[in-house]
Every structure is written in C-alpha cells, then in structure tokens.
Design a protein around this motif. Sequence first.
Motif, short mmCIF file in Angstrom:
data_model
loop_
_atom_site.label_atom_id
_atom_site.label_comp_id
_atom_site.label_asym_id
_atom_site.label_seq_id
_atom_site.Cartn_x
_atom_site.Cartn_y
_atom_site.Cartn_z
N LEU A 213 0.82 -1.21 0.00
CA LEU A 213 0.00 0.00 0.00
C LEU A 213 0.86 1.26 0.00
O LEU A 213 0.60 2.21 -0.77
CB LEU A 213 -0.94 -0.01 1.21
CG LEU A 213 -1.81 1.23 1.43
CD1 LEU A 213 -2.72 1.46 0.23
CD2 LEU A 213 -2.63 1.07 2.71
N ILE A 214 1.90 1.28 0.84
CA ILE A 214 2.78 2.45 0.90
C ILE A 214 3.48 2.67 -0.43
O ILE A 214 3.52 3.78 -0.96
CB ILE A 214 3.81 2.29 2.04
CG1 ILE A 214 3.11 2.36 3.41
CG2 ILE A 214 4.89 3.37 1.94
CD1 ILE A 214 4.01 2.03 4.57
N ILE A 235 -0.41 16.87 -2.71
CA ILE A 235 -0.13 15.53 -3.27
C ILE A 235 -0.18 14.49 -2.16
O ILE A 235 -0.72 13.39 -2.34
CB ILE A 235 1.24 15.52 -3.98
CG1 ILE A 235 1.17 16.39 -5.23
CG2 ILE A 235 1.65 14.09 -4.34
CD1 ILE A 235 2.50 16.57 -5.93
N GLY A 236 0.38 14.83 -0.99
CA GLY A 236 0.32 13.91 0.13
C GLY A 236 -1.12 13.58 0.50
O GLY A 236 -1.46 12.41 0.71
N ALA A 237 -1.98 14.60 0.57
CA ALA A 237 -3.39 14.37 0.88
C ALA A 237 -4.06 13.53 -0.20
O ALA A 237 -4.92 12.69 0.08
CB ALA A 237 -4.11 15.71 1.04
N LEU A 238 -3.65 13.73 -1.45
CA LEU A 238 -4.23 13.00 -2.58
C LEU A 238 -3.97 11.50 -2.49
O LEU A 238 -4.79 10.69 -2.93
CB LEU A 238 -3.65 13.54 -3.89
CG LEU A 238 -4.25 13.00 -5.19
CD1 LEU A 238 -5.70 13.45 -5.35
CD2 LEU A 238 -3.42 13.47 -6.38
N ALA A 250 7.24 8.79 4.62
CA ALA A 250 6.92 7.60 3.83
C ALA A 250 7.57 7.67 2.45
O ALA A 250 8.10 6.67 1.95
CB ALA A 250 5.40 7.46 3.70
N PHE A 251 7.55 8.85 1.84
CA PHE A 251 8.15 9.01 0.51
C PHE A 251 9.65 8.76 0.55
O PHE A 251 10.20 8.06 -0.30
CB PHE A 251 7.85 10.42 -0.02
CG PHE A 251 8.17 10.59 -1.48
CD1 PHE A 251 7.20 10.37 -2.44
CD2 PHE A 251 9.45 10.97 -1.89
CE1 PHE A 251 7.50 10.52 -3.79
CE2 PHE A 251 9.75 11.12 -3.22
CZ PHE A 251 8.77 10.90 -4.19
N PRO A 259 9.97 14.46 -0.96
CA PRO A 259 9.18 14.78 -2.16
C PRO A 259 9.68 16.04 -2.86
O PRO A 259 9.74 16.08 -4.10
CB PRO A 259 7.76 14.99 -1.60
CG PRO A 259 7.72 14.21 -0.33
CD PRO A 259 9.10 14.30 0.23
N SER A 260 10.05 17.08 -2.10
CA SER A 260 10.53 18.32 -2.71
C SER A 260 11.84 18.09 -3.46
O SER A 260 12.03 18.60 -4.58
CB SER A 260 10.74 19.39 -1.63
OG SER A 260 9.53 19.70 -0.98
#
Length: 276
Positions: A213-214, A235-238, A250-251, A259-260
């Motif tokens: 899932l992750i 994007i995280g909320a998405l 997690a990313f 992510p950045s």
Amino acid sequence: MDLLIYRCGYEKKKCPWEIKQYTSGGHYLFCYIVSGKGVLRVEKEEKETLVYTLSEKMGYLIVPGKEDEFQLFSEDVWDYIWVEFGGVRAGEYTKLSGLSENRPVYMPESQEQGDELLRSMLDLVKSGEECPLKMTGYMYLFMDCLVRTSRFKGQMTAGRNSETYVEGAVRYIEQNYSRHISVEELARRCWLDRSYFGKIFKSVTGQSPQQFLIRFRMEKAAAELRTGNLSVGDIGALVGYPNLLHFSRAFKGVYGISPSEYRQKYKERVMQELYQ
C-alpha cells in the motif's frame, strides 16, 4: 425431490468451544450466527488452509462430497441456527446464492435482510414440530430467502485461490488509495482472517499488505510530482497522507529523498536533457 430437509435446530454454545474435523459428508449444512463471533478454518483436499472470520448476521455453508475438514473456534457465547439439507436441485439453488465450497461465507445485503433470513429459519425449525409437509414448504421459503438476501447472489465462481484473493485486495487498493485503508479492512473485504490474509498476500506479492500500500501510494505521488503542479502537501493528501510530515517520511522511505528534492531533481534532469 428438488429439496430434502434432514435436520435443523437452534443452539447455544458456551465459550470457549471448538468443532474439530467436521467433514461435509453427503448433505449440505448451512449455519447462521445469531450472536457471537469466531474463526472458521477449512482444510482443503489440496492441503490449502482457508481461514474466515465470522460474526453475527453471517453464516457459512458446508458442501457435500468433499474431503475438506472444517474447524470452528470461538471464545464467545455462540447462538446459531442451522439446517442440514439435500435434494437433486440443492446444489443449483445454493449456487444461485453465490455460496459454494470456494465461497462458503454468507453475508446479507442489509441488516434487515439478515433478520429476514433468521425469521425464515426460525419458521423452518418450528415447523418441524408440526407437519412434515409444512416443513418442506418452509424449506423452499428458506432457500428462496437465502438466494434473495445473499450479498453474493448470482456470483458463481469456479474457484478462489490465494492469487484471486490478492487480486481483489490489490484492485481495492487501486480504487481507494486516497483514503485511509487498514490491513484489517482489506482482510475483511476478502472475508479472511487478518493474519492469514497477510500471509497469502506476501506469498503472492513478496510484500506485506502495508508495504504494498505504501509503495503504491508513493508511486502515485511520484508521478504527480513529475507531471503535476499541486503542492507537496496537496499531493500527500491525494495519496492518503493529510499529514505532510508523515507523507515526507513515507516518501523518503521508498525513494531515499524527500518529495521536494525528488521534484527538483526531476526538473533538473528534464532541463539537462532539453539542452543536450
């Protein structure tokens, strides 16, 4: 005769209790749980073990003619009603309900329909004290109710192996990754015990359900970081992480950078390719 009833009854068991090595024999056996919860283990002929979590307003079917063994465990007080039946069209009727040796667990489409099935089975049990012909009539009414109320009616499957359960769970993740999903929810949707579900999922995919899932969510996030204009937080909320810190952690666990940083490195690479 199309349908024959052999025995039926309403029973209460004190906890804990266990039924060991119940084989299907020559008759169908359907049990409906009025109250209580437990675990049903099915030892298949081909040495595969299936595990199902049961609770009130659920039922299970044992199909004749198989060497499967059934074990039922409970630590609750268990109220249940059951009917043992057969007949030349018994198999046809049970298949219409979507129940089979490969999908033995019954779930009603609604609480009201579960109550309707219980009433039909109570009428069947009570009729046994009156007249055999009346009992046969109530048997047909019960079977009609079983078919109409089953959540799986019309879903006749040739069989379900581990891969089929996992395919269903993966498909659910693909359609719902943007909201909170727990391993318990995935197991419940497959009608399997959580630990057993985790075991077969890892055997098929090589990852635990949580790891899968992750990674799936992070792959979706990475695609959005490469091609979209949403902020990192959006994007995280998405992908199901409304908390930015949790999303970044997690990313980074999957891609090794934040992510950045991922977005920036991708933009730099694209620019380099343009000017080459």
